[in-house]
Scaffold this active site. Structure first.
Site, mmCIF file in Angstrom:
data_model
loop_
_atom_site.group_PDB
_atom_site.id
_atom_site.type_symbol
_atom_site.label_atom_id
_atom_site.label_comp_id
_atom_site.label_asym_id
_atom_site.label_seq_id
_atom_site.Cartn_x
_atom_site.Cartn_y
_atom_site.Cartn_z
ATOM 1 N N TYR A 143 0.856 -1.198 0.000
ATOM 2 C CA TYR A 143 0.000 0.000 0.000
ATOM 3 C C TYR A 143 0.885 1.237 0.000
ATOM 4 C CZ TYR A 143 -3.384 3.535 1.485
ATOM 5 O OH TYR A 143 -4.176 4.661 1.560
ATOM 6 N N ASP A 237 9.382 2.903 -0.339
ATOM 7 C CA ASP A 237 8.331 3.613 0.372
ATOM 8 C C ASP A 237 8.549 3.351 1.860
ATOM 9 O OD1 ASP A 237 6.130 4.568 1.628
ATOM 10 O OD2 ASP A 237 4.662 3.608 0.310
ATOM 11 N N LYS A 265 4.548 9.845 8.260
ATOM 12 C CA LYS A 265 4.310 9.392 9.639
ATOM 13 C C LYS A 265 5.261 10.025 10.667
ATOM 14 C CE LYS A 265 2.011 5.234 7.950
ATOM 15 N NZ LYS A 265 0.600 5.198 8.270
HETATM 16 N N1 PLP Z 1 2.949 4.351 2.144
HETATM 17 C C1 PLP Z 1 2.878 3.500 3.183
HETATM 18 C C2 PLP Z 1 3.883 2.396 3.295
HETATM 19 C C3 PLP Z 1 1.880 3.649 4.144
HETATM 20 O O1 PLP Z 1 1.805 2.779 5.166
HETATM 21 C C4 PLP Z 1 0.947 4.696 3.998
HETATM 22 C C5 PLP Z 1 -0.146 4.877 4.968
HETATM 23 O O2 PLP Z 1 -0.431 4.061 5.794
HETATM 24 C C6 PLP Z 1 1.071 5.566 2.916
HETATM 25 C C7 PLP Z 1 2.081 5.369 2.005
HETATM 26 C C8 PLP Z 1 0.113 6.698 2.732
HETATM 27 O O3 PLP Z 1 0.358 7.693 3.673
HETATM 28 P P1 PLP Z 1 -0.798 8.741 4.038
HETATM 29 O O4 PLP Z 1 -1.859 7.980 4.719
HETATM 30 O O5 PLP Z 1 -0.088 9.748 4.910
HETATM 31 O O6 PLP Z 1 -1.246 9.342 2.749
#
Ligand code: PLP
Length: 407
Positions: A143, A237, A265
């Site tokens: 994700y 990511d 985060k």
């Molecule tokens: N990338 C990863 C690995 C994530 O866990 C998340 C959110 O949980 C995101 C991207 C997306 O971040 P946001 O919710 O701040 O848009």
């Protein structure tokens, strides 16, 4: 669930789709009514009925210091008295960027944004511009926020062009997205061999959105090698893993350098901040230095910068990650022992201060095995039994859990 939370949920459902502003909060994975949170302190959250819970979610990762850390509260208060947002550059942005670059040697420059979604979306645009290629390779169950082109369902078997995972995403948009099983280098190799215009491989270096699934020893080095061989960029990511599985993220922990990194985060300390970064020559393609457009009214927001800089300073102290890891490992081991004693099949793993578990008899190495082996009905029962006893776990089997310094 308490009366106040019940009433608030009913009221919320009238004006907010599903009663929540992010789907998993609605407890659809486990059933029931979510507690509405009024306040939090340290490792605990308190709901509208004044019930308290040990918080294992930590706002899905940001709250590494625990809630209401006094240094962060002070820093945000001080920033608020100076002004909330200027839409003009501030020194706090440089400070956060410098701290990120110092912790992540693969990044020579960063661009600050507001959410992890923005970071991954922008990193993809940049990778496409840098390579002049179109396709992107992701992993089943990975994700990366709600970016249209990355909302692609788990593909079965080898590399396939995927169908959109969400209504409202035209298939033309996901036609350039390939998805293969996590931890499977053969599938990556096959996808790259069949598709000569892959701009980037985007991966959660420790998968945290199919439950916690650590990378096999050869997986991340293998991705680096394959990306190089086929001329694709490697994007880590690290929105979840950055400043979480180690100070320098998964890339420091596993010793693999990506071309681009996404963060979120922890770097906002609970306020909206995220970032993407990489080598100077790639990053200088971004406007106004270069031709790749990307912007944001609230990007580099002064309150978020204050919270982020103070949080990173507090976790930059020697011994912090050792302590976090000790607590997480102990928790995980205790959990495994208790499950074993009760004859409950359990797979549990910890990486840094991330941990997770599946009620499964077989090991889980990717999204397909997570879905196949994990007993979600048992998880839902366990989740509610824990909630009744004052422990707030993620309201879904397929999420990671987080330990803070306050635990
Ligand atoms: N990338 C990863 C690995 C994530 O866990 C998340 C959110 O949980 C995101 C991207 C997306 O971040 P946001 O919710 O701040 O848009």
């Amino acid at each position: 669930m308490g009366k106040q939370s019940e009433a608030l949920f009913q009221r919320a459902k009238e004006v907010i789709p599903g009663g929540v502003n992010s789907p998993v909060r609605a407890f659809r994975g486990v059933g029931g009514t979510p507690p509405f949170i009024e306040q939090a302190q340290g490792s605990r959250i308190f709901d509208a009925d004044n019930l308290q819970y040990i918080d294992c979610v930590g706002s899905w990762g940001p709250m590494i210091l625990g809630h209401g850390h006094r240094y962060v509260v002070e820093a945000v208060k001080k920033a608020a008295t100076r002004g909330f947002s200027f839409g003009a550059p501030t020194s706090g942005e440089i400070e956060l960027a410098e701290m990120i670059i110092q912790a992540f040697p693969s990044m020579e420059m960063v661009r600050l944004v507001n959410s992890g979604t923005e970071a991954t979306m922008s990193a993809l645009r940049l990778a496409r511009a840098a390579t002049g290629r179109s396709k992107v390779l992701k992993f089943d169950g990975g994700y990366h926020g709600h970016v249209d082109s990355l909302l692609v369902k788990a593909g079965s078997g080898g590399a396939t062009f995927n169908v959109p995972d969400s209504a409202g995403v035209p298939k033309e948009v996901t036609a350039l997205t390939l998805s293969v099983p996590y931890n499977n280098l053969d599938a990556v190799c096959a996808a790259l061999a069949e598709n000569d215009d892959v701009a980037a491989i985007i991966v959660e270096p420790v998968a945290g959105n199919m439950g916690l699934v650590p990378p096999r020893a050869d997986f991340l080095p293998g991705l680096r090698r394959l990306a190089d061989n086929y001329g694709a960029l490697l994007i880590f990511d690290e929105v979840m893993t950055g400043f979480r599985v180690a100070h320098g993220g998964a890339q420091a922990r596993y010793g693999v350098m990506p071309d681009l990194t996404c963060l979120g985060k922890v770097i906002g300390g609970g306020l909206p901040a995220a970032a993407y970064g990489g080598r100077r020559e790639i990053m200088e393609l971004i406007a106004p230095a270069g031709p790749v457009y990307q912007a944001g009214t609230l990007s580099g927001n002064p309150l978020a910068m204050a919270a982020g800089v103070t949080t990173l300073r507090a976790i930059g102290v020697p011994g912090v990650f050792e302590r976090l890891e000790q607590v997480t490992t102990r928790l995980c081991e205790g959990f495994l022992q208790a499950a074993h004693a009760a004859d409950v099949p359990l797979q549990a793993a910890a990486v840094g201060s991330m941990w997770g578990f599946f009620f499964a008899a077989e090991p889980v190495s990717d999204y397909a095995t997570a879905k196949q082996h994990a007993d979600t009905a048992r998880y839902a029962r366990f989740f509610h039994a824990m909630l009744d006893r004052g422990v707030y776990l993620a309201p879904s089997q397929f999420e990671a859990a987080f330990v803070s310094l306050a635990h």
